[in-house]
Design a protein around this motif. Structure first.
Motif, PDB file in Angstrom:
ATOM      1  N   VAL A   1      28.955  29.468  38.994  1.00 57.60           N
ATOM      2  CA  VAL A   1      30.254  30.299  38.850  1.00 57.60           C
ATOM      3  C   VAL A   1      31.424  29.320  38.146  1.00 57.60           C
ATOM      4  CG1 VAL A   1      32.019  31.046  40.371  1.00 57.60           C
ATOM      5  CG2 VAL A   1      29.798  31.715  41.019  1.00 57.60           C
TER       6      VAL A   1
ATOM      7  N   THR B   1      37.172  34.394  37.070  1.00 58.52           N
ATOM      8  CA  THR B   1      36.478  34.339  38.256  1.00 58.52           C
ATOM      9  C   THR B   1      35.861  35.692  38.311  1.00 58.52           C
ATOM     10  OG1 THR B   1      38.373  32.853  38.987  1.00 58.52           O
ATOM     11  CG2 THR B   1      36.830  34.146  40.786  1.00 58.52           C
TER      12      THR B   1
ATOM     13  N   GLU C   1      31.676  36.360  38.539  1.00 57.17           N
ATOM     14  CA  GLU C   1      31.180  36.924  39.507  1.00 57.17           C
ATOM     15  C   GLU C   1      30.306  38.348  39.166  1.00 57.17           C
ATOM     16  OE1 GLU C   1      34.158  37.719  42.545  1.00 57.17           O
ATOM     17  OE2 GLU C   1      34.003  35.516  42.863  1.00 57.17           O
TER      18      GLU C   1
ATOM     19  N   GLU D   1      33.228  30.142  34.647  1.00 57.06           N
ATOM     20  CA  GLU D   1      34.665  30.120  34.745  1.00 57.06           C
ATOM     21  C   GLU D   1      35.241  29.144  33.578  1.00 57.06           C
ATOM     22  OE1 GLU D   1      36.051  29.278  38.767  1.00 57.06           O
ATOM     23  OE2 GLU D   1      35.667  31.323  39.434  1.00 57.06           O
TER      24      GLU D   1
END
Length: 328
Positions: free
Chosen positions: A311, A230, A234, A315
């Motif tokens: 995202v 995560t 980002e 991930e």
């Protein structure tokens, strides 16, 4: 005037020196080797009223109009927006141009790039003009992926392959194009660009070397459990998705290659060699193949402009990557 690249010399002699020109050419080859510039040089030569040997004179009325972007017998067809399709209405406008009489009394020349951007309806609308162009019209089609073209499009053109320049030729040209970069940086850029010199220049301008360094550092931390998927997803927000998937696809290929050959010379760029070797030694081949299949499938979705949750996608990629070491 479009730039004349040194690796195109013999190809230019072959094209420009033809005694009689075909009504349609398909210039195809890898992206970033100057096919558009080659097509523009040929376009200028075909429209020139007083060619000087194998080059446009640059002085006649036609050359001046072409340089100003206002030549009435020249038509350029490309997507209205970057990475979008060429639509059927655009091709219909082109067909209307083709059937007109040349205003300067010479040839009409059309340049289409990239041809594979045409959707199926647009491609079919072009077929009649390709088969029987009106008057003295020459169509120059530029393609980076000729395998995506309809066979009926390809069969109506003189197909001209535009090969990659040699590695040495590309490096010599990059030394002039990127004088502030070191030999090692130019070598790295050319490798990242799959040996396409113009792509290498573009990557340098985009700051891709710095972006890759960020990604490599993140992958190493991920495998050492010093960061999470995560956090990395980002942190990589500014890096193009396609670039990320290209790199992970390349790394999975290198892992598989090393598992099969144990060839340390085939571990890729220096920045990831130890990581690739480690993953090859610690990962089951079946697991690597499964991850590679997933990466290729997601990469295709990115290419097709699917509406993806960036995202979550990254991930998932990083969770799979972190899970490679260990039992299959």
């Amino acid at each position: 005037m479009a730039e004349a690249y040194p690796w195109q010399d013999s190809l230019w002699q072959h094209l420009a020196g033809r005694g009689q020109h075909a009504h349609a050419y398909l210039l195809h080859g890898p992206k970033g080797i100057g096919k558009r510039a080659l097509a523009e040089r040929l376009m200028a030569l075909l429209l020139c009223q007083h060619p000087a040997g194998l080059a446009a004179c640059g002085q006649c009325k036609s050359c001046h109009l072409l340089a100003a972007g206002s030549h009435p017998d020249n038509y350029i067809l490309e997507p209205e927006e970057a990475d979008k399709a060429i639509k059927v209405d655009q091709v219909r406008d082109l067909v209307s141009f083709v059937v007109q009489t040349a205003q300067l009394g010479g040839r009409k020349v059309v340049l289409i790039e990239p041809v594979e951007a045409m959707n199926i309806n647009a491609a079919n609308a072009l077929l009649k003009s390709l088969e029987e162009p009106s008057g003295n019209t020459v169509l120059l089609l530029v393609s980076h992926q000729p395998s995506r073209l309809l066979p009926t499009i390809k069969s109506r053109c003189v197909q001209q392959a535009c090969p990659l320049p040699s590695h040495a030729t590309s490096l010599a040209w990059l030394a002039t194009a990127l004088p502030d970069s070191s030999d090692e940086q130019r070598e790295e850029l050319l490798t990242l660009a799959a040996d396409s010199p113009l792509v290498a220049v573009s990557l340098q301008a985009q700051g891709v070397v710095e972006q890759r360094a960020l990604v490599v550092e993140g992958v190493k931390k991920l495998l050492k459990q010093q960061t999470s998927p995560t956090q990395l997803a980002e942190a990589w927000n500014a890096i193009p998705l396609l670039l990320l998937f290209d790199w992970f696809c390349d790394w999975s290929n290198l892992i598989l290659r090393y598992q099969l050959t144990q060839d340390e010379e085939g571990l890729g760029l220096q920045d990831m060699r130890k990581v690739v070797q480690y993953l090859a030694q610690k990962s089951g081949q079946g697991k690597v193949l499964a991850v590679q299949d997933w990466i290729l499938a997601q990469r295709q979705k990115v290419l097709s402009k699917a509406n993806l949750n960036r995202v979550l996608l990254l991930e998932a990629l990083l969770v799979s990557w972190a899970g490679l070491p260990g039992q299959s």
